[in-house]
Enzyme design. Structure first.
Site, PDB file in Angstrom:
ATOM      1  N   ARG A 100      18.189  37.823  33.454  1.00  0.00           N
ATOM      2  CA  ARG A 100      18.379  37.691  35.094  1.00  0.00           C
ATOM      3  C   ARG A 100      18.351  39.230  35.630  1.00  0.00           C
ATOM      4  O   ARG A 100      17.854  39.143  36.861  1.00  0.00           O
ATOM      5  CB  ARG A 100      19.746  36.924  35.082  1.00  0.00           C
ATOM      6  CG  ARG A 100      19.789  35.560  34.765  1.00  0.00           C
ATOM      7  CD  ARG A 100      21.082  35.027  35.271  1.00  0.00           C
ATOM      8  NE  ARG A 100      21.488  35.076  36.618  1.00  0.00           N
ATOM      9  CZ  ARG A 100      22.578  34.591  37.119  1.00  0.00           C
ATOM     10  NH1 ARG A 100      23.430  34.254  36.190  1.00  0.00           N
ATOM     11  NH2 ARG A 100      22.765  34.728  38.330  1.00  0.00           N
ATOM     12  N   PRO A 148      33.184  42.149  39.354  1.00  0.00           N
ATOM     13  CA  PRO A 148      34.148  41.533  38.220  1.00  0.00           C
ATOM     14  C   PRO A 148      33.740  41.790  36.831  1.00  0.00           C
ATOM     15  O   PRO A 148      32.674  42.350  36.744  1.00  0.00           O
ATOM     16  CB  PRO A 148      34.081  40.013  38.728  1.00  0.00           C
ATOM     17  CG  PRO A 148      32.689  39.786  39.437  1.00  0.00           C
ATOM     18  CD  PRO A 148      32.153  41.145  39.940  1.00  0.00           C
ATOM     19  N   GLU A 176      37.281  47.294  35.486  1.00  0.00           N
ATOM     20  CA  GLU A 176      37.742  48.334  34.322  1.00  0.00           C
ATOM     21  C   GLU A 176      37.571  47.369  32.966  1.00  0.00           C
ATOM     22  O   GLU A 176      37.740  48.239  31.892  1.00  0.00           O
ATOM     23  CB  GLU A 176      39.108  48.657  34.506  1.00  0.00           C
ATOM     24  CG  GLU A 176      40.320  47.596  34.611  1.00  0.00           C
ATOM     25  CD  GLU A 176      41.688  48.199  34.615  1.00  0.00           C
ATOM     26  OE1 GLU A 176      42.625  47.531  33.875  1.00  0.00           O
ATOM     27  OE2 GLU A 176      41.623  49.370  34.880  1.00  0.00           O
ATOM     28  N   GLU A 246      32.059  37.541  47.820  1.00  0.00           N
ATOM     29  CA  GLU A 246      31.682  36.184  46.847  1.00  0.00           C
ATOM     30  C   GLU A 246      33.048  36.126  45.821  1.00  0.00           C
ATOM     31  O   GLU A 246      33.334  36.723  44.849  1.00  0.00           O
ATOM     32  CB  GLU A 246      30.452  36.744  46.053  1.00  0.00           C
ATOM     33  CG  GLU A 246      29.433  37.087  46.942  1.00  0.00           C
ATOM     34  CD  GLU A 246      28.873  35.924  47.880  1.00  0.00           C
ATOM     35  OE1 GLU A 246      29.192  34.722  47.638  1.00  0.00           O
ATOM     36  OE2 GLU A 246      27.950  36.229  48.820  1.00  0.00           O
ATOM     37  N   CYS A 280      31.405  32.017  38.137  1.00  0.00           N
ATOM     38  CA  CYS A 280      32.050  31.384  39.288  1.00  0.00           C
ATOM     39  C   CYS A 280      31.737  30.098  39.692  1.00  0.00           C
ATOM     40  O   CYS A 280      32.320  29.262  40.331  1.00  0.00           O
ATOM     41  CB  CYS A 280      31.868  32.443  40.318  1.00  0.00           C
ATOM     42  SG  CYS A 280      30.214  32.706  40.896  1.00  0.00           S
ATOM     43  N   GLU A 374      41.037  27.285  40.343  1.00  0.00           N
ATOM     44  CA  GLU A 374      40.033  27.863  39.246  1.00  0.00           C
ATOM     45  C   GLU A 374      40.320  28.081  37.804  1.00  0.00           C
ATOM     46  O   GLU A 374      41.166  28.828  37.572  1.00  0.00           O
ATOM     47  CB  GLU A 374      39.435  29.116  39.890  1.00  0.00           C
ATOM     48  CG  GLU A 374      38.281  29.637  38.978  1.00  0.00           C
ATOM     49  CD  GLU A 374      37.622  30.831  39.706  1.00  0.00           C
ATOM     50  OE1 GLU A 374      38.341  31.897  39.933  1.00  0.00           O
ATOM     51  OE2 GLU A 374      36.452  31.136  39.786  1.00  0.00           O
TER      52      GLU A 374
END
Ligand code: NAP
Length: 472
Positions: A100, A148, A176, A246, A280, A374
């Site tokens: 990707r 993220p 991190e 996002e 996500c 979530e």
């Protein structure tokens, strides 16, 4: 052998700073260390970006992106292994992510060459005159990107690629938990000829790095991908600047009685378990019409057996770990809550360290935390719905609005879903996560402000349009 990498200020590795240890979520072994930046380094990175004036030409920007693509192509396997090692994702996911990212680089290199300027003739009304108005796109002076852990390479590429295409100096603050992939990727860009002041990559305590970057009045854009909580915090503290947010999702996959059942099972399994369920746009709620619910559930349980859970670096593994043990424990807790409320675990559900087995949960009550919030892991919660209207109402009932999938062979139902679902994307007979890297992507409600990413839209965000006019 573990990696030793360094935060970068204006393309240069830091010579001193505290060390951050990056450990494998699977077995706790040391994968690498990163030298962290301080508040002074953060200020230096901003100053270097603001002082930069030698914006490369379109050809030079495209060339850097294309050379980076070629370098990444030749090191695909190495990058896939770094992703698997620091994120705990199965090797096949790392390989997919590299693929990707190659697309992101190719599309950004193409877009860097394209001038989207417009020309307006002014003599088109009674008030008009013989002039022309032109638009041209200008880079920002300094943009910040915060990424993220769940796609350690592709999320970074989706920020850096468009920024370079736009000619905008960028300061990146990667997660991190997965900094090694980001720093290796930055090295490829610099080796490909990216001017140092166009890229800083800073790891360090939030108060020393991320927060000062977000608040700085001369930073013109903060592009953030991550959780709703942090995204809203950034929205509250960033002040007067562009925001590209996002955030999280809890995407539904709606399966109607007229669906191709085999396709529905494939999409449910792939959507729920790929990337350890940590996308996500992963399928977080499977809303199945009652007429096919029993057969669908039986087949999904069978299919789930194929998703072998194990060491991320083993070829046979299809589902690695989630990002760390606390995240797996959280998933186990929401699963136990659902079971206490009447849900049934049909397969999976066992946890070992940061690993949670792919899990099918049936009869999930509609108000369980697992499906209202979530759940970032390999859970496949099934909720029965009466009909399309019931499914759409339930799909729209949460705070999120990222993406969705609908499995049906009935075009009017598909079109009604497209019209009715309150979210950024509706994919018919595909997983919610389906996209190409240049198509517009992003959510509404708690999932984002409706400002899209994707290579083309992001280039617009990382630049501004200047209008000028000339007598003609
Ligand atoms: P997170 O905890 O929000 O962290 C994301 C980034 O924000 C990390 O780099 C983190 O740094 C940084 N951060 C933490 N506190 C901050 C603060 N006060 N100010 C500025 N930055 C701060 O998210 P995550 O757990 O890494 O990622 C998972 C989340 O991302 C999920 O909710 C997922 O849905 C979402 N996501 C959304 C999309 C999308 O396109 N909509 C795509 C992928 C993921 P540290 O690592 O140093 O804490």
């Amino acid at each position: 052998m573990s990696l030793e990498l360094f935060s970068l200020v204006a393309g240069r590795p830091l010579s001193q700073g505290d060390s951050l240890a990056v450990k494998s979520p699977y077995d706790g072994s040391l994968v690498g260390t990163v030298r962290q930046a301080s508040r002074a380094d953060t200020d230096a990175a901003i100053a270097a970006a603001l002082a930069f004036r030698d914006t490369p030409t379109r050809f030079q920007r495209s060339d850097v992106l294309e050379k980076t693509r070629a370098a990444l192509e030749s090191r695909r396997e190495e990058f896939a292994r770094t992703i698997a090692s620091e994120a705990g994702l199965a090797l096949r996911e790392g390989r997919y992510e590299v693929g990707r990212t190659l697309d992101v680089l190719r599309f950004a290199a193409m877009e860097a060459l394209r001038d989207d300027g417009q020309i307006f003739s002014c003599d088109i009304s009674a008030q008009g005159k013989a002039r022309k108005i032109f638009t041209t796109r200008e880079p920002l002076r300094c943009a910040v990107a915060i990424t993220p852990f769940n796609h350690p390479l592709n999320q970074v590429a989706h920020k850096v690629g468009p920024a370079i295409a736009a000619g905008t100096p960028l300061i990146l603050k990667p997660s991190e938990k997965t900094p090694l992939t980001a720093l290796k990727f930055a090295a490829l860009l610099l080796e490909a000829g990216l001017p140092g002041p166009m890229l800083s990559v800073l790891l360090g305590p939030t108060a020393e790095v991320a927060e000062p970057l977000v608040r700085h009045p001369d930073v013109e854009l903060v592009a953030f991908t991550g959780s709703v909580a942090v995204g809203k915090r950034i929205a509250g503290t960033a002040g007067y600047k562009k925001l590209l947010l996002e955030l999280g999702g809890n995407d539904p996959l709606i399966i109607l009685d007229d669906a191709d059942l085999e396709l529905a099972v494939t999409l449910a399994a792939e959507g729920s378990y790929r990337n350890s369920g940590q996308r996500c746009t992963a399928v977080k709620r499977i809303l199945v019409q009652q007429g096919i619910a029993d057969e669908f559930t039986r087949r999904l349980v069978e299919r789930t057996k194929e998703y072998v859970c194990g060491n991320p670096l083993d070829e046979a593994t299809r589902v690695g770990t989630v990002i760390d043990e606390p995240s797996a424990v959280h998933l186990e807790t929401v699963l136990q809550e659902a079971v206490a409320a009447g849900a049934k675990v049909l397969i999976g559900g066992r946890r070992k360290g940061a690993q949670l087995e792919p899990t099918v949960v049936a009869d999930v009550p509609r108000d369980c935390r697992m499906v209202v919030c979530e759940s970032f892991g390999p859970l496949a919660p099934i909720i029965r719905v009466r009909d399309l209207d019931d499914a759409l109402e339930l799909a729209n009932s949460t705070a999120y609005g990222l993406s969705s999938g609908v499995v049906t062979s009935h075009l009017p139902s598909a079109l009604k879903a497209v019209r009715t679902l309150r979210c950024g994307t509706v994919n018919i007979n595909e997983v919610p996560g389906y996209r190409i890297e240049s198509s517009p992507f992003g959510g509404i409600k708690d999932s984002g402000l409706g400002v899209k990413e994707g290579v083309i839209e992001s280039i617009k965000a990382y630049s501004y349009v200047k209008t000028f006019s000339l007598p003609w």
